[in-house]
Design an enzyme around this catalytic site. Structure first.
Site, PDB file in Angstrom:
ATOM      1  CD  GLU A 151      -2.936   0.974   0.058  1.00  0.00           C
ATOM      2  OE1 GLU A 151      -3.780   0.085   0.061  1.00  0.00           O
ATOM      3  OE2 GLU A 151      -2.837   1.787  -0.881  1.00  0.00           O
ATOM      4  CE  LYS A 171       5.057   6.840  -5.883  1.00  0.00           C
ATOM      5  NZ  LYS A 171       5.098   8.272  -5.556  1.00  0.00           N
TER       6      LYS A 171
HETATM    7  N1  HSE Z   1       9.081  10.570  -3.634  1.00  0.00           N
HETATM    8  C1  HSE Z   1       7.763  10.102  -3.628  1.00  0.00           C
HETATM    9  C2  HSE Z   1       6.836  11.243  -3.998  1.00  0.00           C
HETATM   10  C3  HSE Z   1       7.437   9.591  -2.267  1.00  0.00           C
HETATM   11  O1  HSE Z   1       7.277  12.403  -3.978  1.00  0.00           O
HETATM   12  O2  HSE Z   1       5.698  11.006  -4.342  1.00  0.00           O
HETATM   13  C4  HSE Z   1       6.165   8.828  -2.176  1.00  0.00           C
HETATM   14  O3  HSE Z   1       6.185   7.693  -2.969  1.00  0.00           O
END
Ligand code: HSE
Length: 433
Positions: A127, A203
């Protein structure tokens, strides 16, 4: 009540956030008191920390925690790729479930990791790897499983949204704002992953696999970051009624390819109409719009990075594991685990279809807009708007916004425009939704 004993590997921004939640005296649900930290692996035991830890909790050998028969769950929040991957796989093979915030590892080695978890009858929960504190993995695995997901589009990197918001609202300097994002614990250890779009690509790759059920070749995702963004583009976009955000996009494509599902996936800085719900997402917040059938459209919104939000996601995964361990069942929960069930592939860059923004610096002479328009038309590219926004010293800046078109046709037109005698420079190119 049986305790859930955990070993934490890494004690940076996220590790500290987890420790704070688990040691919080506030009245969070009583089940939290059943989570016990047995050990924390760090690089340097003697480092001065703003949280005081009992010395016997610390070790500089993560494998000591993996081998400890007392530990049920390994929490990997150390970051990096190779060692973290090794730690995750070894933990699973040792029969321990894993909670990880590591999107780079899951996006690259998901197949091996998910398969190993299933083979050893344990779970790997992720998550915290996507959108910080926003519950998105759990909904994709469970609450939305009764739907066919058609499209996901979102702002899924907090650092870049923080930078773009400050550049837009305060005309803040790019480099200074990036430093501030690092100081606030939003950026990755190497912030290139954030600003060049790779973090968002990791992601969207993870989300796509969960939503559509097939393995994605992470390297085939067309990725651009915000490191080339010019303040002029932000100003022009605002003038024309848009905000600029770093978007991640994933959609079923209608390109027919036997049984393999074609997916249109990209990450890039994009113009969003000010009336669009994603345009209002500011600062470190993330949001993701999901279009599903029969549900319709939903948007999940909230803090996308930082210690507390990311730790909130990690701890919720630990609680899910604890609840499943309490059941004492030898069978795996099919909605908590994950395995691929479909063949998917990312369509070729030239076949990706989207709207585009192009800023052209050219001579301010009669007929130049006509020539640009003709070249687009000859390549079957339809223009939504074309405006001259700035003219000085015989030079003009022309901004074109196209209707949706394939990258192949757009890139061909761009190449032809760039060699027109009146054109000095194609100054920038962005996506639009
Ligand atoms: N470096 C990532 C961001 C951290 O700025 O979204 C969270 O995944």
């Amino acid at each position: 009540m049986q305790k859930c004993k955990i070993g934490i590997i890494g004690f940076g921004t996220v590790g500290k956030g987890i420790y704070r939640i688990l040691n919080s005296q506030s009245s969070i649900h009583p089940i939290l008191k059943e989570i016990e930290i047995v050990g924390i692996a760090v690089k340097n035991i003697n480092k001065k920390r703003d949280i005081e830890l009992e010395n016997n909790l610390l070790t500089n050998n993560p494998f000591k925690l993996i081998d400890d028969p007392n530990i049920d769950v390994i929490v990997e929040v150390m970051g990096g790729i190779d060692i973290a991957k090794d730690i995750i796989l070894k933990s699973l093979k040792a029969g321990k479930s894993v909670v990880t915030a590591n999107k780079a590892v899951i996006a690259r080695f998901g197949t091996e990791i998910y398969t190993t978890a299933t083979k050893y009858g344990v779970y790997v929960l992720t998550e915290a790897a996507v959108c910080g504190g926003i519950p998105i993995i759990e909904p994709l695995k469970r609450s939305l499983r009764s739907n066919q997901i058609n499209k996901m589009v979102g702002i899924i990197n907090g650092t870049t949204n923080f930078i773009l918001t400050k550049m837009t609202k305060e005309k803040a300097d790019y480099k200074e704002t990036l430093k501030l994002a690092q100081k606030l614990g939003f950026a990755e250890f190497d912030p290139t992953a954030d600003v060049e779009g790779h973090d968002a690509a990791d992601k969207i790759s993870i989300l796509t696999e969960l939503a559509f059920g097939g393995k994605i070749n992470r390297d085939s995702i067309s990725t651009e970051g915000i490191n080339q963004i010019n303040i002029k583009d932000i100003e022009y976009a605002n003038k024309l009624g848009f905000e600029i955000k770093l978007l991640a996009f994933s959609e079923r494509s209608d390109i027919n390819s036997n049984d393999s599902l074609s997916l249109n996936i990209w990450v890039g800085p994009s113009l969003i109409p000010k009336s669009h719900p994603l345009a209002a997402v500011e600062g470190v917040n993330n949001a993701i719009l999901i279009e599903a059938n029969p549900l319709g459209e939903i948007m999940l919104y909230g803090p996308g990075a930082g210690s507390g939000p990311t730790a909130s996601s990690v701890v919720s995964d630990i609680l899910n594991l604890h609840a499943s361990l309490l059941k004492n069942s030898s069978s795996i929960d099919p909605l908590l685990s994950f395995n691929f069930w479909k063949d998917c592939h990312v369509i070729d860059f030239n076949q990706i279809s989207k709207k585009n923004y192009l800023r052209i610096i050219c001579l301010d002479t009669p007929g130049v807009i006509g020539k640009i328009g003709d070249l687009f038309g000859n390549n079957d590219v339809s223009i939504e708007s074309i405006v001259q926004l700035d003219a000085s010293e015989n030079k003009a800046e022309i901004v074109v916004i196209t209707h949706e078109v394939t990258n192949g046709k757009f890139e061909k037109s761009k190449k032809e425009i760039s060699v027109l005698s009146e054109v000095e420079l194609i100054a920038s190119q962005l996506s639009c939704i």
